[in-house]
Scaffold this motif. Structure first.
Motif, mmCIF file in Angstrom:
data_model
loop_
_atom_site.group_PDB
_atom_site.id
_atom_site.type_symbol
_atom_site.label_atom_id
_atom_site.label_comp_id
_atom_site.label_asym_id
_atom_site.label_seq_id
_atom_site.Cartn_x
_atom_site.Cartn_y
_atom_site.Cartn_z
ATOM 1 N N GLY A 144 0.815 -1.198 0.000
ATOM 2 C CA GLY A 144 0.000 0.000 0.000
ATOM 3 C C GLY A 144 0.853 1.255 0.000
ATOM 4 N N TRP A 145 0.235 2.357 -0.457
ATOM 5 C CA TRP A 145 0.966 3.620 -0.509
ATOM 6 C C TRP A 145 0.102 4.734 0.055
ATOM 7 C CZ3 TRP A 145 5.937 4.477 -1.415
ATOM 8 C CH2 TRP A 145 6.364 5.806 -1.555
ATOM 9 N N PRO A 146 0.638 5.571 0.932
ATOM 10 C CA PRO A 146 2.004 5.505 1.477
ATOM 11 C C PRO A 146 2.119 4.447 2.558
ATOM 12 C CG PRO A 146 0.826 7.334 2.442
ATOM 13 C CD PRO A 146 -0.104 6.756 1.408
ATOM 14 N N PRO A 147 3.312 3.927 2.803
ATOM 15 C CA PRO A 147 3.471 2.906 3.853
ATOM 16 C C PRO A 147 3.196 3.502 5.229
ATOM 17 C CG PRO A 147 5.609 3.620 3.031
ATOM 18 C CD PRO A 147 4.590 4.245 2.137
ATOM 19 N N PRO A 148 2.541 2.734 6.111
ATOM 20 C CA PRO A 148 2.234 3.256 7.452
ATOM 21 C C PRO A 148 3.461 3.431 8.337
ATOM 22 C CG PRO A 148 1.644 0.944 7.292
ATOM 23 C CD PRO A 148 2.046 1.373 5.914
ATOM 24 N N GLY A 149 4.576 2.872 7.934
ATOM 25 C CA GLY A 149 5.793 2.984 8.728
ATOM 26 C C GLY A 149 6.941 2.299 8.012
ATOM 27 N N LEU A 150 8.034 2.143 8.709
ATOM 28 C CA LEU A 150 9.214 1.495 8.154
ATOM 29 C C LEU A 150 9.683 0.412 9.116
ATOM 30 C CD1 LEU A 150 11.220 4.597 6.854
ATOM 31 C CD2 LEU A 150 9.725 3.091 5.537
#
Length: 271
Positions: A41-47
């Motif tokens: 998904g975009w944007p990613p919820p975190g890293l």
């Protein structure tokens, strides 16, 4: 050549769009490898580096990486020997069919990969199978070598065309025999071209998927084939993104080194 301001701006915009088409998808692969969600998904919820740890412990990915390294090393070795010998023969000697040989050597890189794969698969099944040699690592290496020879041949013959023959003639005038002249004069002058050609050949083999699909037997899976076969598996998507990111980063190294070697070769020829 002096360009108008509008022409310079147009060229810069066109170059920027071209680079964006090439490198933005690669950047997205790297970002998705750090995405904590399994879906891209975009944007990613975190890293997160969780998927990188999973990829490191993935037996299938590690075995595929080892297979790719073996195939690349074998194909590069064959390409260095045959490509260098053909380059010397075509550049140093005049004989009937010389231009035809040059065309035949370069042709595999211009053919669609699927044509090469089908042709090799048919040839291996027709010639090797009756002899008890089935599809496997050997056929993958031979298949990759067919197009890896081209990059070695092109690098070496380009270097030979720029290399003056007076150095070798001077060595022989001073009493050096053919082998000594090659070791002391010829090889040092073409060494950088050999390294550049070998690095490009290895990178070309390492990334190949179409020819590999037609020449690999059961149980033989290179890293690009492993990525392709696991893309449709939702549970493997994050690990696939990690492996793809690593593959991109690893491919940059030999290509960069080959580019530096080619630049050094061109610079030395002007001295």
């Amino acid at each position: 050549m002096n360009l108008s301001r509008s022409a310079r701006v147009t060229l810069r915009i066109a170059a920027g769009l071209g680079f964006a088409v090439i490198y933005v998808p690669l950047l997205l692969v790297l970002v998705n490898s750090l995405n904590p969600d399994r879906s891209s998904g975009w944007p990613p919820p975190g890293l997160t580096f969780h998927w990188w740890a999973d990829a490191w412990h993935s037996t299938g990915a590690r075995e595929a990486l080892l297979t790719s390294l073996k195939a690349g090393a074998g194909a590069t070795a064959i390409a260095l020997v045959l490509g260098t010998l053909i380059a010397f023969a075509v550049q140093r000697y005049r004989f009937f069919g010389r231009e035809t040989i040059s065309f035949v050597v370069v042709l595999p890189i211009a053919l669609p990969g699927i044509i090469t794969g089908v042709a090799l698969n048919t040839a291996f099944n027709t010639v090797l199978e009756p002899l008890g040699v089935g599809l496997g690592m050997f056929t993958v290496i031979v298949g990759h070598a067919t197009f890896c020879i081209v990059v070695v041949f092109n690098n070496v013959i380009a270097r030979l065309r720029r290399m003056p023959g007076s150095y070798e003639e001077a060595a022989m005038d001073l009493g050096a025999h053919t082998f000594r002249t090659f070791v002391d004069i010829t090889f040092p002058l073409v060494r950088s071209a050999l390294v550049a050609g070998g690095l490009l050949a290895f990178a070309l083999s390492f990334d190949e998927i179409v020819v590999t699909t037609f020449t690999a037997g059961p149980g033989i899976q290179t890293l690009p084939v492993w990525i392709f076969s696991n893309m449709a598996r939702p549970q493997q998507a994050p690990v696939v993104n990690v492996v793809a990111a690593v593959l991109v980063l690893l491919s940059v190294i030999p290509i960069y080194l080959a580019q530096r070697m080619s630049s050094d070769t061109a610079a030395s020829s002007r001295i």
